[in-house]
Write a protein that holds these residues in place. Structure first.
Motif, PDB file in Angstrom:
ATOM      1  N   VAL A 126       0.823  -1.210   0.000  1.00 36.54           N
ATOM      2  CA  VAL A 126       0.000   0.000   0.000  1.00 36.54           C
ATOM      3  C   VAL A 126       0.860   1.264   0.000  1.00 36.54           C
ATOM      4  CG1 VAL A 126      -0.149   0.099   2.532  1.00 36.54           C
ATOM      5  CG2 VAL A 126      -1.975   1.102   1.160  1.00 36.54           C
ATOM      6  N   GLU A 127       0.354   2.293  -0.698  1.00 37.45           N
ATOM      7  CA  GLU A 127       0.958   3.622  -0.645  1.00 37.45           C
ATOM      8  C   GLU A 127       0.295   4.406   0.479  1.00 37.45           C
ATOM      9  OE1 GLU A 127       2.195   5.230  -4.978  1.00 37.45           O
ATOM     10  OE2 GLU A 127       0.072   4.775  -4.749  1.00 37.45           O
ATOM     11  N   MET A 128       1.051   5.286   1.113  1.00 37.07           N
ATOM     12  CA  MET A 128       0.484   6.074   2.207  1.00 37.07           C
ATOM     13  C   MET A 128       1.255   7.371   2.381  1.00 37.07           C
ATOM     14  SD  MET A 128       2.038   4.043   5.524  1.00 37.07           S
ATOM     15  CE  MET A 128       1.446   5.243   6.680  1.00 37.07           C
ATOM     16  N   VAL A 129       0.610   8.324   3.051  1.00 35.42           N
ATOM     17  CA  VAL A 129       1.259   9.569   3.456  1.00 35.42           C
ATOM     18  C   VAL A 129       1.509   9.461   4.949  1.00 35.42           C
ATOM     19  CG1 VAL A 129       1.055  12.063   3.651  1.00 35.42           C
ATOM     20  CG2 VAL A 129       0.115  10.889   1.650  1.00 35.42           C
ATOM     21  N   ILE A 130       2.749   9.647   5.362  1.00 33.23           N
ATOM     22  CA  ILE A 130       3.117   9.438   6.764  1.00 33.23           C
ATOM     23  C   ILE A 130       2.551  10.527   7.671  1.00 33.23           C
ATOM     24  CG2 ILE A 130       5.063   9.286   8.381  1.00 33.23           C
ATOM     25  CD1 ILE A 130       6.727   8.181   6.048  1.00 33.23           C
TER      26      ILE A 130
ATOM     27  N   VAL B  28       8.699  -0.191  15.875  1.00 35.63           N
ATOM     28  CA  VAL B  28       8.266   1.157  15.503  1.00 35.63           C
ATOM     29  C   VAL B  28       6.828   1.127  15.013  1.00 35.63           C
ATOM     30  CG1 VAL B  28       8.538   2.936  13.721  1.00 35.63           C
ATOM     31  CG2 VAL B  28      10.514   2.145  14.975  1.00 35.63           C
ATOM     32  N   LYS B  29       6.050   2.145  15.410  1.00 43.48           N
ATOM     33  CA  LYS B  29       4.681   2.313  14.921  1.00 43.48           C
ATOM     34  C   LYS B  29       4.683   3.391  13.845  1.00 43.48           C
ATOM     35  CE  LYS B  29       1.492   2.730  18.071  1.00 43.48           C
ATOM     36  NZ  LYS B  29       0.832   3.130  19.345  1.00 43.48           N
ATOM     37  N   LEU B  30       4.172   3.031  12.677  1.00 45.04           N
ATOM     38  CA  LEU B  30       4.091   3.973  11.561  1.00 45.04           C
ATOM     39  C   LEU B  30       2.624   4.263  11.278  1.00 45.04           C
ATOM     40  CD1 LEU B  30       5.577   5.473   9.224  1.00 45.04           C
ATOM     41  CD2 LEU B  30       5.237   3.407   7.859  1.00 45.04           C
ATOM     42  N   LYS B  31       2.198   5.508  11.512  1.00 43.66           N
ATOM     43  CA  LYS B  31       0.821   5.904  11.240  1.00 43.66           C
ATOM     44  C   LYS B  31       0.779   6.729   9.964  1.00 43.66           C
ATOM     45  CE  LYS B  31      -0.898   6.020  16.003  1.00 43.66           C
ATOM     46  NZ  LYS B  31      -1.568   6.858  17.033  1.00 43.66           N
ATOM     47  N   GLY B  32      -0.312   6.571   9.218  1.00 41.25           N
ATOM     48  CA  GLY B  32      -0.418   7.339   7.990  1.00 41.25           C
ATOM     49  C   GLY B  32      -1.809   7.308   7.406  1.00 41.25           C
ATOM     50  N   PHE B  33      -1.953   7.950   6.251  1.00 43.58           N
ATOM     51  CA  PHE B  33      -3.241   8.082   5.575  1.00 43.58           C
ATOM     52  C   PHE B  33      -3.162   7.443   4.194  1.00 43.58           C
ATOM     53  CE2 PHE B  33      -2.646  11.912   8.248  1.00 43.58           C
ATOM     54  CZ  PHE B  33      -3.608  11.615   9.204  1.00 43.58           C
ATOM     55  N   VAL B  34      -4.155   6.612   3.902  1.00 42.45           N
ATOM     56  CA  VAL B  34      -4.212   5.928   2.613  1.00 42.45           C
ATOM     57  C   VAL B  34      -5.392   6.475   1.811  1.00 42.45           C
ATOM     58  CG1 VAL B  34      -4.476   3.708   1.445  1.00 42.45           C
ATOM     59  CG2 VAL B  34      -3.200   3.839   3.602  1.00 42.45           C
ATOM     60  N   PRO B  35      -5.152   7.243   0.744  1.00 46.75           N
ATOM     61  CA  PRO B  35      -6.246   7.759  -0.091  1.00 46.75           C
ATOM     62  C   PRO B  35      -7.044   6.621  -0.724  1.00 46.75           C
ATOM     63  CG  PRO B  35      -4.265   9.041  -0.449  1.00 46.75           C
ATOM     64  CD  PRO B  35      -3.864   7.844   0.362  1.00 46.75           C
ATOM     65  N   GLN B  36      -8.372   6.746  -0.669  1.00 44.64           N
ATOM     66  CA  GLN B  36      -9.268   5.712  -1.153  1.00 44.64           C
ATOM     67  C   GLN B  36      -9.971   6.177  -2.434  1.00 44.64           C
ATOM     68  OE1 GLN B  36     -10.259   2.791   1.618  1.00 44.64           O
ATOM     69  NE2 GLN B  36      -8.104   3.323   1.496  1.00 44.64           N
ATOM     70  N   TYR B  37     -10.750   5.268  -3.004  1.00 45.53           N
ATOM     71  CA  TYR B  37     -11.531   5.592  -4.198  1.00 45.53           C
ATOM     72  C   TYR B  37     -12.519   6.715  -3.882  1.00 45.53           C
ATOM     73  CZ  TYR B  37     -14.950   5.121  -7.957  1.00 45.53           C
ATOM     74  OH  TYR B  37     -15.801   5.378  -8.997  1.00 45.53           O
ATOM     75  N   GLY B  38     -12.630   7.701  -4.760  1.00 43.58           N
ATOM     76  CA  GLY B  38     -13.615   8.767  -4.590  1.00 43.58           C
ATOM     77  C   GLY B  38     -13.161   9.926  -3.729  1.00 43.58           C
ATOM     78  N   GLY B  39     -11.880   9.936  -3.290  1.00 41.62           N
ATOM     79  CA  GLY B  39     -11.389  11.071  -2.513  1.00 41.62           C
ATOM     80  C   GLY B  39     -11.399  10.864  -1.017  1.00 41.62           C
TER      81      GLY B  39
ATOM     82  N   THR C 264       3.675  11.580  -5.746  1.00 41.24           N
ATOM     83  CA  THR C 264       3.807  12.136  -4.396  1.00 41.24           C
ATOM     84  C   THR C 264       2.548  12.944  -4.069  1.00 41.24           C
ATOM     85  OG1 THR C 264       6.216  12.272  -4.569  1.00 41.24           O
ATOM     86  CG2 THR C 264       5.155  13.670  -2.912  1.00 41.24           C
ATOM     87  N   TYR C 265       1.959  12.662  -2.924  1.00 40.33           N
ATOM     88  CA  TYR C 265       0.728  13.356  -2.539  1.00 40.33           C
ATOM     89  C   TYR C 265       1.022  14.753  -1.995  1.00 40.33           C
ATOM     90  CZ  TYR C 265      -1.955   9.079  -3.131  1.00 40.33           C
ATOM     91  OH  TYR C 265      -2.559   7.979  -3.676  1.00 40.33           O
ATOM     92  N   ASP C 266       0.156  15.692  -2.354  1.00 39.73           N
ATOM     93  CA  ASP C 266       0.248  17.057  -1.856  1.00 39.73           C
ATOM     94  C   ASP C 266      -0.318  17.093  -0.432  1.00 39.73           C
ATOM     95  OD1 ASP C 266       0.553  19.944  -1.982  1.00 39.73           O
ATOM     96  OD2 ASP C 266      -1.633  20.000  -2.118  1.00 39.73           O
ATOM     97  N   VAL C 267       0.477  17.585   0.506  1.00 47.78           N
ATOM     98  CA  VAL C 267       0.077  17.598   1.914  1.00 47.78           C
ATOM     99  C   VAL C 267      -1.181  18.443   2.117  1.00 47.78           C
ATOM    100  CG1 VAL C 267       0.787  18.254   4.240  1.00 47.78           C
ATOM    101  CG2 VAL C 267       2.439  17.212   2.696  1.00 47.78           C
ATOM    102  N   LYS C 268      -1.345  19.523   1.354  1.00 43.25           N
ATOM    103  CA  LYS C 268      -2.542  20.363   1.489  1.00 43.25           C
ATOM    104  C   LYS C 268      -3.790  19.597   1.061  1.00 43.25           C
ATOM    105  CE  LYS C 268      -0.252  24.847   0.931  1.00 43.25           C
ATOM    106  NZ  LYS C 268      -0.156  26.091   0.102  1.00 43.25           N
ATOM    107  N   ALA C 269      -3.659  18.792   0.003  1.00 42.08           N
ATOM    108  CA  ALA C 269      -4.796  18.000  -0.462  1.00 42.08           C
ATOM    109  C   ALA C 269      -5.171  16.944   0.582  1.00 42.08           C
ATOM    110  CB  ALA C 269      -4.461  17.328  -1.789  1.00 42.08           C
ATOM    111  N   ILE C 270      -4.162  16.385   1.247  1.00 44.23           N
ATOM    112  CA  ILE C 270      -4.420  15.426   2.314  1.00 44.23           C
ATOM    113  C   ILE C 270      -5.158  16.124   3.462  1.00 44.23           C
ATOM    114  CG2 ILE C 270      -3.337  13.966   4.073  1.00 44.23           C
ATOM    115  CD1 ILE C 270      -3.214  12.730   1.337  1.00 44.23           C
ATOM    116  N   GLY C 271      -4.737  17.340   3.766  1.00 44.96           N
ATOM    117  CA  GLY C 271      -5.395  18.112   4.824  1.00 44.96           C
ATOM    118  C   GLY C 271      -6.859  18.370   4.515  1.00 44.96           C
ATOM    119  N   LYS C 272      -7.161  18.687   3.260  1.00 46.90           N
ATOM    120  CA  LYS C 272      -8.559  18.907   2.858  1.00 46.90           C
ATOM    121  C   LYS C 272      -9.369  17.623   2.999  1.00 46.90           C
ATOM    122  CE  LYS C 272      -7.744  22.661  -0.455  1.00 46.90           C
ATOM    123  NZ  LYS C 272      -7.810  23.077  -1.885  1.00 46.90           N
ATOM    124  N   ALA C 273      -8.753  16.499   2.623  1.00 46.43           N
ATOM    125  CA  ALA C 273      -9.436  15.208   2.731  1.00 46.43           C
ATOM    126  C   ALA C 273      -9.726  14.872   4.189  1.00 46.43           C
ATOM    127  CB  ALA C 273      -8.593  14.113   2.089  1.00 46.43           C
ATOM    128  N   LEU C 274      -8.792  15.222   5.078  1.00 50.60           N
ATOM    129  CA  LEU C 274      -9.000  14.965   6.506  1.00 50.60           C
ATOM    130  C   LEU C 274     -10.129  15.828   7.063  1.00 50.60           C
ATOM    131  CD1 LEU C 274      -5.301  14.679   7.744  1.00 50.60           C
ATOM    132  CD2 LEU C 274      -7.028  12.865   7.689  1.00 50.60           C
TER     133      LEU C 274
END
Length: 315
Positions: free
Chosen positions: A141-145, A162-173, A252-262
């Motif tokens: 899987v791809e993810m943003v840390i 080590v614990k690695l937490k992140g966000f995995v973009p899904q279908y539809g945003g 590479t995912y844009d951090v701002k776009a990840i923020g909007k998704a969150l």
């Protein structure tokens, strides 16, 4: 859930191969008459290691044509044989190569949202007699840390993992918050290399097992008393990973776009709470009295339906 500039769906692949332990699928209708199939299947990879996968498909596509996924899942429901039905020796060997990692969000009895990791798929195939059967449960899987942190045990001591937490973009945003663990050489690499905001690809083993420990308690006389302790382990164990993607990399995912998704995810979760509150209020309304029938008549059996909108459908 969608955002103005929809995020690219991350590479997200789950492979599970093993014996079909149990099938829990139902065919039902929405309140407007659309048919669908949904539920869960359990696959035993080894003794004590069972993986549950969610499945769902509408009976027809949006254009009204037949949905092949529905037909395939119906075959699983009606024709596949499981350990629960016929025992381990006769159960079907199955293979899933197009599963996905995700999360299940729901409102608990305390009125708060609960989020748990979830495996899903819509494609389940029998392993043919002439195929090599290799029981396993793996992910890539791809993810943003989001964060990298030392794992701590119940006593507050570092485990060395080590614990690695992140966000995995899904279908539809949409976006799924997930947690992984790494040990040994992998943990060392992640500590030294991975940082918040980076895009990476990781792969590893899906662990879901019960560890049983037998402890003998001393007694004043007679045979020592045996106590059994069960420890349930469910985790995504990283066995390898890429270098962080370069900023110039188109993937590479844009951090701002990840923020909007969150932000949109938070709105979605608030909506779940409101729906649960409304359902609870409606549930307190007095039930309608059953219509009395004459001698020898039977009340008409209602067809199973469910109130479901397009926003609720998992695709």
């Amino acid at each position: 859930m969608t955002i103005e500039n929809t995020l690219r769906q991350a590479d997200n692949e789950v492979i599970v191969e093993g014996l079909l332990q149990e099938v829990r699928l139902e065919t039902r209708n929405t309140t407007d008459g659309r048919g669908f199939i949904g539920g869960e299947i359990d696959i035993e990879v080894s003794e004590g290691s069972v993986h549950t996968l969610r499945v769902f498909s509408m009976k027809e596509k949006k254009d009204g044509s037949e949905n092949g996924i529905y037909k395939g899942l119906l075959t699983v429901k009606e024709e596949y044989v499981s350990i629960a039905k016929v025992g381990r020796d006769e159960a079907d060997k199955v293979r899933i190569t197009a599963g996905q990692l995700g999360v299940n969000d729901y409102v608990g009895g305390d009125g708060q949202v609960k989020t748990h990791p979830q495996l899903s798929t819509n494609f389940i195939n029998r392993v043919q007699a002439n195929d090599t059967f290799e029981p396993k449960a793996e992910f890539e899987v791809e993810m943003v840390i989001q964060s990298v942190a030392e794992e701590m045990d119940r006593e507050g001591e570092e485990t060395g993992r080590v614990k690695l937490k992140g966000f995995v973009p899904q279908y539809g945003g949409g976006i799924a918050p997930l947690e992984f663990v790494a040990e040994g050489e992998g943990a060392e690499y992640i500590r030294d290399t991975y940082e918040k905001g980076q895009t990476v690809k990781i792969y590893g083993d899906i662990v879901n097992k019960v560890e049983i420990t037998k402890i003998e308690e001393a007694v004043g006389f007679g045979k020592p008393k045996e106590k059994i302790k069960r420890n349930f382990v469910r985790e995504y164990l990283i066995t390898g990973g890429s270098e962080p993607y370069e900023e110039e990399n188109v993937n590479t995912y844009d951090v701002k776009a990840i923020g909007k998704a969150l932000t949109e995810r938070e709105v979605y979760l608030e909506g779940l709470i409101k729906k649960a509150e409304e359902k609870a209020k409606n549930g307190n309304k007095p039930a309608k009295k059953e219509e009395k029938k004459g001698f020898g008549s039977k009340p008409k059996k209602e067809e199973k339906t469910i109130d479901i909108s397009d926003d609720d459908l998992p695709f």
